[in-house]
Write an enzyme that holds these catalytic residues in place. Sequence first.
Site, PDB file in Angstrom:
ATOM      1  N   ASP A  92      -1.250  -0.038  -4.888  1.00 45.78           N
ATOM      2  CA  ASP A  92      -2.205   0.407  -5.135  1.00 45.78           C
ATOM      3  C   ASP A  92      -2.058   1.904  -5.873  1.00 45.78           C
ATOM      4  OD1 ASP A  92      -1.410   1.335  -2.642  1.00 45.78           O
ATOM      5  OD2 ASP A  92      -3.477   1.077  -1.796  1.00 45.78           O
ATOM      6  N   SER A 142      -6.934   4.410  -1.628  1.00 49.68           N
ATOM      7  CA  SER A 142      -6.956   2.758  -1.475  1.00 49.68           C
ATOM      8  C   SER A 142      -7.843   2.108  -1.785  1.00 49.68           C
ATOM      9  CB  SER A 142      -6.315   2.636  -0.182  1.00 49.68           C
ATOM     10  OG  SER A 142      -4.990   3.046  -0.050  1.00 49.68           O
ATOM     11  N   THR A 193      -7.862  -1.859   1.628  1.00 50.12           N
ATOM     12  CA  THR A 193      -7.460  -2.758   0.659  1.00 50.12           C
ATOM     13  C   THR A 193      -7.964  -4.380   0.912  1.00 50.12           C
ATOM     14  OG1 THR A 193      -5.226  -1.687   0.511  1.00 50.12           O
ATOM     15  CG2 THR A 193      -5.424  -4.124  -0.199  1.00 50.12           C
ATOM     16  N   HIS A 219      -1.078  11.006  -1.283  1.00 56.43           N
ATOM     17  CA  HIS A 219      -0.827  10.058  -2.288  1.00 56.43           C
ATOM     18  C   HIS A 219      -0.034  10.760  -3.542  1.00 56.43           C
ATOM     19  CE1 HIS A 219      -4.097   7.124  -0.649  1.00 56.43           C
ATOM     20  NE2 HIS A 219      -3.201   7.379   0.068  1.00 56.43           N
ATOM     21  N   ASP A 270       2.039   2.644   3.755  1.00 54.30           N
ATOM     22  CA  ASP A 270       1.143   3.781   3.451  1.00 54.30           C
ATOM     23  C   ASP A 270       1.046   4.756   4.616  1.00 54.30           C
ATOM     24  OD1 ASP A 270      -1.000   5.167   1.684  1.00 54.30           O
ATOM     25  OD2 ASP A 270      -2.109   4.594   3.635  1.00 54.30           O
ATOM     26  N   ASP A 295       0.781  -1.202  -0.062  1.00 53.23           N
ATOM     27  CA  ASP A 295       0.114  -0.240   0.070  1.00 53.23           C
ATOM     28  C   ASP A 295       0.898   1.331   0.081  1.00 53.23           C
ATOM     29  OD1 ASP A 295      -1.647   2.024   0.657  1.00 53.23           O
ATOM     30  OD2 ASP A 295      -3.120   0.520   1.422  1.00 53.23           O
TER      31      ASP A 295
END
Length: 501
Positions: A397, A130, A193, A473, A356, A80
């Site tokens: 992702d 995500s 996820t 992100h 992440d 992630d």
Amino acid sequence: MLWLSRTTHQPHRDNNMKVSALLIICLCLILGTLGKPQFPEQEKDPKFWNTFAQRTLKNALTLQNLNRNKAKNLILFLGDGMGVPTVTAARILKGQLNGEGGEETVLEMDKFPFVSLAKTYNTNAQVPDSAGTATAYLCGVKANEGTVGVSAAAVRSQCNTTKGNEVTSILRWAKDAGKSVGIVTTTRVNHATPSAAYAHSVDRDWYSDNEMPAEALQDGCRDIARQLFENIPNIDVIMGGGRKYMFPKNVSDVEYPNVAKHSGTRKDGRNLVQEWRDRMETQKGHYVWNKKQLLSLNPNNVDYLLGLFEPGDLTYDLERNTDTDPSLTEMVEVAIKILRKNPSGFYLLVEGGRIDHGHHEGKAKQALHEAVEMDRAIGRADLMTSTHDTMTVVTADHSHMFNFGGYTPRGNIIFGLAPMLSDVDQKPFTSILYGNGPGYKTINGVRENVSTIDYQDNNYQAQAAVPLNTETHGGEDVAVFAKGPLAHLLHGVHEQNYIPT
């Protein structure tokens, strides 16, 4: 950046800072030249590189004999937030942890023969989240940000847009085909996820009914934890965090009985763990919540496993209690031992989910150690399977606003300083930086001098260009590594929803 500031400073203080910073840089350079060579002596010889290239070419030519077998097993490793800069930095860290320079190190995923790129945008977002991405690479359908297991016709947080827009995942496809299936994650098992593998929710944050608005509950929408046990009631292996979402509100946690924030959250009074245990009692089902319990199991006597090791997400690997908390590698090993008993094969989703989280917090050291641990898990899975009948895919992702640079010399500590001062504010800077995030910090209106703090601390927040409480992100494509039967079909540049097809 604030080093562009025109703020006036006291001359003697400014000069002292410059001298201090210059001494630090010079010391780093001197130590680098007095120690081992910055690169191996053999690399000075062109024959070294020519031989290396020829050997690589010879290996590449063998790929012309494509593996056209039908995969019996499929393992998807999802890092992630593991964008390409994270992969590269993790490679260097892995090497340096082994006493090497780092750049020449080979990750387990680097050994995969086929690599492609996936476009990560959500249907309604250029830079994705995500949930929408998980729906793409698990269900084969691009979706809106914040939604899992539903098409783009569903609107985030609007319960009445759920019905009729549900999409199923590769985990369900595998289960319907008679295979064993499993989910292993370092986050909550009902996080974005993993939830796309089994749930249909217009809001990724509906972890339990406690997080849902009354209107959604009245309209018949179910929380994600409940869907974990009801939508596909016989998922063979489930491991990760998220205990508190399975227990009635205010029920004390088994591991942290005196910590209120870890107590149960459910308003409906249901004990989902006990319900699962009752249902699986005669089917070789086992529930565990710590490492000792997990590793004491004999996989030959386990057909179903539910492992919930924390009330929320699992702890970062750097902070993990190795006596009580299993590593991702340990969880993957147990999962494969259980799933591979099925003669029809298995599907396993493995998420290195806290890569992440480390990036969001601006804590690059945490994020990169999470990535290295996931690579260890990939290596363990490789030892337990064969490319003859097992397809393994490693991807992300989405990416992050993370990068490293600054003309660092070969072998530079990945968490270290660039070998220069800023030519604007005459202060040192770390190689690792973020485009935005919580690491933006000024002292008396100017950029913080990193030489005055421990920038190699586990929780150091790397400097960022734009101040945000949480780093965001990144929107670039992510790598897709593949090996095993038909792995060559993951080639070129594709939409992310192509992956499970």
